[in-house]
Every structure is written in C-alpha cells, then in structure tokens.
Design an enzyme around this catalytic site. Sequence first.
Site, PDB file in Angstrom:
ATOM      1  N   ARG A 227     -23.523 -18.095  77.683  1.00 41.97           N
ATOM      2  CA  ARG A 227     -23.077 -18.295  76.296  1.00 41.97           C
ATOM      3  C   ARG A 227     -21.917 -17.356  75.951  1.00 41.97           C
ATOM      4  O   ARG A 227     -20.984 -17.736  75.243  1.00 41.97           O
ATOM      5  CB  ARG A 227     -24.252 -18.063  75.331  1.00 41.97           C
ATOM      6  CG  ARG A 227     -25.269 -19.198  75.379  1.00 41.97           C
ATOM      7  CD  ARG A 227     -26.607 -18.798  74.797  1.00 41.97           C
ATOM      8  NE  ARG A 227     -26.541 -18.402  73.423  1.00 41.97           N
ATOM      9  CZ  ARG A 227     -27.480 -17.656  72.813  1.00 41.97           C
ATOM     10  NH1 ARG A 227     -28.541 -17.253  73.483  1.00 41.97           N
ATOM     11  NH2 ARG A 227     -27.356 -17.342  71.546  1.00 41.97           N
TER      12      ARG A 227
ATOM     13  N   LYS B  90     -24.323 -13.777  62.877  1.00 42.35           N
ATOM     14  CA  LYS B  90     -23.794 -14.871  62.045  1.00 42.35           C
ATOM     15  C   LYS B  90     -24.918 -15.502  61.208  1.00 42.35           C
ATOM     16  O   LYS B  90     -24.785 -15.681  60.006  1.00 42.35           O
ATOM     17  CB  LYS B  90     -23.141 -15.966  62.918  1.00 42.35           C
ATOM     18  CG  LYS B  90     -22.022 -15.477  63.812  1.00 42.35           C
ATOM     19  CD  LYS B  90     -21.377 -16.618  64.595  1.00 42.35           C
ATOM     20  CE  LYS B  90     -22.307 -17.329  65.553  1.00 42.35           C
ATOM     21  NZ  LYS B  90     -22.809 -16.499  66.656  1.00 42.35           N
TER      22      LYS B  90
ATOM     23  N   ARG C   3     -36.107 -18.091  71.326  1.00 44.64           N
ATOM     24  CA  ARG C   3     -35.306 -19.266  71.674  1.00 44.64           C
ATOM     25  C   ARG C   3     -35.169 -19.387  73.183  1.00 44.64           C
ATOM     26  O   ARG C   3     -34.967 -18.384  73.852  1.00 44.64           O
ATOM     27  CB  ARG C   3     -33.913 -19.136  71.027  1.00 44.64           C
ATOM     28  CG  ARG C   3     -33.799 -19.942  69.744  1.00 44.64           C
ATOM     29  CD  ARG C   3     -32.574 -19.645  68.974  1.00 44.64           C
ATOM     30  NE  ARG C   3     -31.335 -19.759  69.723  1.00 44.64           N
ATOM     31  CZ  ARG C   3     -30.120 -19.579  69.197  1.00 44.64           C
ATOM     32  NH1 ARG C   3     -30.019 -19.282  67.912  1.00 44.64           N
ATOM     33  NH2 ARG C   3     -29.040 -19.710  69.915  1.00 44.64           N
TER      34      ARG C   3
ATOM     35  N   ARG D  22     -34.489 -10.948  69.815  1.00 44.34           N
ATOM     36  CA  ARG D  22     -34.603 -11.844  68.650  1.00 44.34           C
ATOM     37  C   ARG D  22     -35.883 -12.679  68.694  1.00 44.34           C
ATOM     38  O   ARG D  22     -36.263 -13.221  69.728  1.00 44.34           O
ATOM     39  CB  ARG D  22     -33.406 -12.783  68.596  1.00 44.34           C
ATOM     40  CG  ARG D  22     -33.585 -13.856  67.502  1.00 44.34           C
ATOM     41  CD  ARG D  22     -32.354 -14.636  67.207  1.00 44.34           C
ATOM     42  NE  ARG D  22     -31.774 -15.239  68.376  1.00 44.34           N
ATOM     43  CZ  ARG D  22     -30.555 -15.795  68.391  1.00 44.34           C
ATOM     44  NH1 ARG D  22     -29.836 -15.797  67.285  1.00 44.34           N
ATOM     45  NH2 ARG D  22     -30.087 -16.331  69.481  1.00 44.34           N
TER      46      ARG D  22
HETATM   47  P1  AP5 Z   1     -28.423 -13.647  64.600  1.00 46.24           P
HETATM   48  O1  AP5 Z   1     -28.086 -13.505  63.153  1.00 46.24           O
HETATM   49  O2  AP5 Z   1     -29.464 -14.626  64.986  1.00 46.24           O
HETATM   50  O3  AP5 Z   1     -27.075 -13.823  65.469  1.00 46.24           O
HETATM   51  P2  AP5 Z   1     -26.126 -15.085  65.649  1.00 46.24           P
HETATM   52  O4  AP5 Z   1     -24.720 -14.567  65.679  1.00 46.24           O
HETATM   53  O5  AP5 Z   1     -26.453 -16.141  64.647  1.00 46.24           O
HETATM   54  O6  AP5 Z   1     -26.552 -15.504  67.114  1.00 46.24           O
HETATM   55  P3  AP5 Z   1     -26.855 -16.941  67.749  1.00 46.24           P
HETATM   56  O7  AP5 Z   1     -27.469 -16.667  69.089  1.00 46.24           O
HETATM   57  O8  AP5 Z   1     -27.653 -17.807  66.818  1.00 46.24           O
HETATM   58  O9  AP5 Z   1     -25.436 -17.496  67.922  1.00 46.24           O
HETATM   59  P4  AP5 Z   1     -25.022 -18.618  68.867  1.00 46.24           P
HETATM   60  O10 AP5 Z   1     -23.654 -18.848  68.350  1.00 46.24           O
HETATM   61  O11 AP5 Z   1     -25.136 -18.351  70.318  1.00 46.24           O
HETATM   62  O12 AP5 Z   1     -26.146 -19.733  68.641  1.00 46.24           O
HETATM   63  P5  AP5 Z   1     -26.110 -21.155  67.940  1.00 46.24           P
HETATM   64  O13 AP5 Z   1     -27.463 -21.443  67.448  1.00 46.24           O
HETATM   65  O14 AP5 Z   1     -24.953 -21.266  66.989  1.00 46.24           O
HETATM   66  O15 AP5 Z   1     -28.849 -12.180  65.118  1.00 46.24           O
HETATM   67  C1  AP5 Z   1     -29.251 -11.960  66.455  1.00 46.24           C
HETATM   68  C2  AP5 Z   1     -30.320 -10.857  66.494  1.00 46.24           C
HETATM   69  O16 AP5 Z   1     -29.728  -9.624  66.043  1.00 46.24           O
HETATM   70  C3  AP5 Z   1     -31.520 -11.107  65.568  1.00 46.24           C
HETATM   71  O17 AP5 Z   1     -32.676 -10.635  66.195  1.00 46.24           O
HETATM   72  C4  AP5 Z   1     -31.206 -10.268  64.312  1.00 46.24           C
HETATM   73  O18 AP5 Z   1     -32.377  -9.823  63.663  1.00 46.24           O
HETATM   74  C5  AP5 Z   1     -30.418  -9.114  64.896  1.00 46.24           C
HETATM   75  N1  AP5 Z   1     -29.397  -8.595  63.995  1.00 46.24           N
HETATM   76  C6  AP5 Z   1     -28.506  -9.319  63.257  1.00 46.24           C
HETATM   77  N2  AP5 Z   1     -27.696  -8.487  62.571  1.00 46.24           N
HETATM   78  C7  AP5 Z   1     -28.060  -7.226  62.896  1.00 46.24           C
HETATM   79  C8  AP5 Z   1     -27.580  -5.920  62.522  1.00 46.24           C
HETATM   80  N3  AP5 Z   1     -26.544  -5.777  61.680  1.00 46.24           N
HETATM   81  N4  AP5 Z   1     -28.194  -4.846  63.055  1.00 46.24           N
HETATM   82  C9  AP5 Z   1     -29.232  -4.976  63.931  1.00 46.24           C
HETATM   83  N5  AP5 Z   1     -29.742  -6.177  64.308  1.00 46.24           N
HETATM   84  C10 AP5 Z   1     -29.155  -7.285  63.802  1.00 46.24           C
HETATM   85  O19 AP5 Z   1     -25.749 -22.116  69.186  1.00 46.24           O
HETATM   86  C11 AP5 Z   1     -26.686 -22.374  70.205  1.00 46.24           C
HETATM   87  C12 AP5 Z   1     -26.123 -23.434  71.148  1.00 46.24           C
HETATM   88  O20 AP5 Z   1     -25.890 -24.662  70.423  1.00 46.24           O
HETATM   89  C13 AP5 Z   1     -24.765 -23.104  71.774  1.00 46.24           C
HETATM   90  O21 AP5 Z   1     -24.900 -22.329  72.952  1.00 46.24           O
HETATM   91  C14 AP5 Z   1     -24.196 -24.511  72.048  1.00 46.24           C
HETATM   92  O22 AP5 Z   1     -24.772 -25.075  73.221  1.00 46.24           O
HETATM   93  C15 AP5 Z   1     -24.701 -25.316  70.852  1.00 46.24           C
HETATM   94  N6  AP5 Z   1     -23.731 -25.340  69.726  1.00 46.24           N
HETATM   95  C16 AP5 Z   1     -23.946 -24.851  68.460  1.00 46.24           C
HETATM   96  N7  AP5 Z   1     -22.884 -25.060  67.695  1.00 46.24           N
HETATM   97  C17 AP5 Z   1     -21.956 -25.688  68.470  1.00 46.24           C
HETATM   98  C18 AP5 Z   1     -20.633 -26.155  68.231  1.00 46.24           C
HETATM   99  N8  AP5 Z   1     -20.026 -25.995  67.029  1.00 46.24           N
HETATM  100  N9  AP5 Z   1     -19.976 -26.756  69.257  1.00 46.24           N
HETATM  101  C19 AP5 Z   1     -20.552 -26.932  70.466  1.00 46.24           C
HETATM  102  N10 AP5 Z   1     -21.802 -26.513  70.765  1.00 46.24           N
HETATM  103  C20 AP5 Z   1     -22.503 -25.896  69.766  1.00 46.24           C
END
Ligand code: AP5
Length: 231
Positions: free
Chosen positions: A183, A25, A172, A139
Amino acid sequence: MALEERPVGKLGRAVIFLGPPGSGKGTQAKVLAKKYGVPHLSTGDMLREHVAGGTMLGLKAKPIMERGELVPDSLVLKIVRERIERPDCSVGFVFDGFPRTVAQAQYLGELLRQHGFRPPLVIHMIISQALLIRRLTGRRTCSVGGEIYNIYDRPPKVEGICDNDGGELIQRPDDREEVIRARLVAYEKQTSPLVDYYRRRGHLYEIDASKSVAEVEQEIALAVESTRAAR
Ligand code: AP5
C-alpha cells in the site's frame, strides 16, 4: 445549486484528505465532517461495503485490495459520482482516500465544477514511514460504528470492545505488514504526484500528522476556517 445559493456557515465545499495509509485521514475526516454536519466519504469504506455485500464491484475489488493495490479508476469514479450527487452532499463533504490518482483528481475537478462547487481544499497529512507501520499494525476498528482505535496510542477502555457502542473491534485484513508495504508503494507511485498537482493549483494545506490526534485536529480546524471564506 449555484455557489451564491449555498447555505452560509456551512462547509460549502469539498475537503480532501491526502496522505499515506495510516497518516490519520479517517480519524480526522470523521471529526471534520461531524463538526460541519456534512458527509464523510471514504472510498475505502465504500469499497469494503461492496466487498462485504458481495456485489459485482466488490468481487472485482476484493483481490486487488487484498494485495494492497489501487482499485481501477473506472470502478471508483462510478461510486463517487453516485454518492456526491445525493442531496446530503449539497452543503459540502469530506473525502478520505479520494482522489488517489491524477485521473481521479481531474475527474473530481470536473464534477465539482459541474455541480457549482469552488475548488476543493486539500489537507496533506505529512508523516514518517516508521510511524505509519506502528499505526497500521496497531489499528483496530469498531465493526458496528466504525470508530478507529489503536492498541498502542488510542486503546479502548475494555480490550477488543468499542467504547461508544460495545461493538467488536476488528483488524483490517490489509493491515498485515506485507500488505502495508504494498500500500505504501502504491501511495508513492500513484498518489503522491497529487501533492504537486494540488500545490500548483494553490489548494494544498500541509499538516504535521505525526502530532497527537488533538493537535492535528486543531491544525486542520485552523486551515479550514482560514480558507472557508476564500473562493
Ligand atoms: P487512520 O485514521 O485509520 O488512518 P488513515 O490515513 O485513514 O489510514 P487508512 O489505512 O484507512 O488509509 P488507506 O488510504 O490505506 O485506506 P483506505 O481505506 O482509504 O489511522 C490509522 C491508525 O493510527 C489508527 O489506529 C488511529 O487510531 C491512529 N492514529 C490516527 N491519528 C493518530 C495520531 N495523530 N496519533 C496517534 N495515532 C493516530 O483504502 C483501502 C484500500 O481501498 C486501498 O488500498 C485500495 O485498494 C482501495 N481504495 C480506496 N480508495 C481508493 C481510490 N480512491 N482509488 C483506488 N483504490 C482505492
């Protein structure tokens, strides 16, 4: 601003990236936001900023995020509302990690209506769990500019250093395997119902997120372009 007054040629709407942790994402949301010159709004990044800054909200969110659970809607909705009411969001924006519950989606729908936006376009990132673990444990993120790398699939030219700005690459704290599992459970239980929620409303676009970054980017570009004129 009324819908008709929004600048032509811009995104002009909210795009939502919906998918499990590690589905890409953040990687794709940044590209899309840059392409259309609109803000990339990651609630995860916003919450991490609050944690780093030691704000009241950050103090409440920190232990929840460390356990891999979702932060309560009341805290998240407050920062989202404040953010999308800033002038730079008037031509559209890209959400990464929001909404994550049906209550968040309902609130966002109301907010978009109030601000004259049409319904959001939702990009659903589909991928297998085995790939997610590899992506998340591998990552690394730039501590300066936020560029996202992967030690297996997208390594930097020099180990531990960002290609763009020379910043240190960090892991992270919630990318440890036991937190990743929590998660993924939270995603299945609280966020995956949004797939049906948006599918029923006809706003969902499914993407095979297991393909290469470039291929996924191309699929998303097609989805956004093909729906840009539609209201
Ligand atoms: P990346 O692009 O970083 O993936 P992502 O889907 O963004 O993963 P996140 O871990 O950031 O998602 P998340 O939803 O758990 O975290 P968030 O910060 O929102 O890619 C991942 C890896 O894969 C990278 O190394 C990249 O290089 C690689 N990659 C990407 N695409 C690729 C491809 N096509 N091929 C190969 N490799 C690839 O949330 C964190 C925490 O915050 C949550 O657990 C929660 O506690 C809180 N939180 C955030 N938002 C909310 C909300 N709306 N409500 C409640 N709690 C929330």
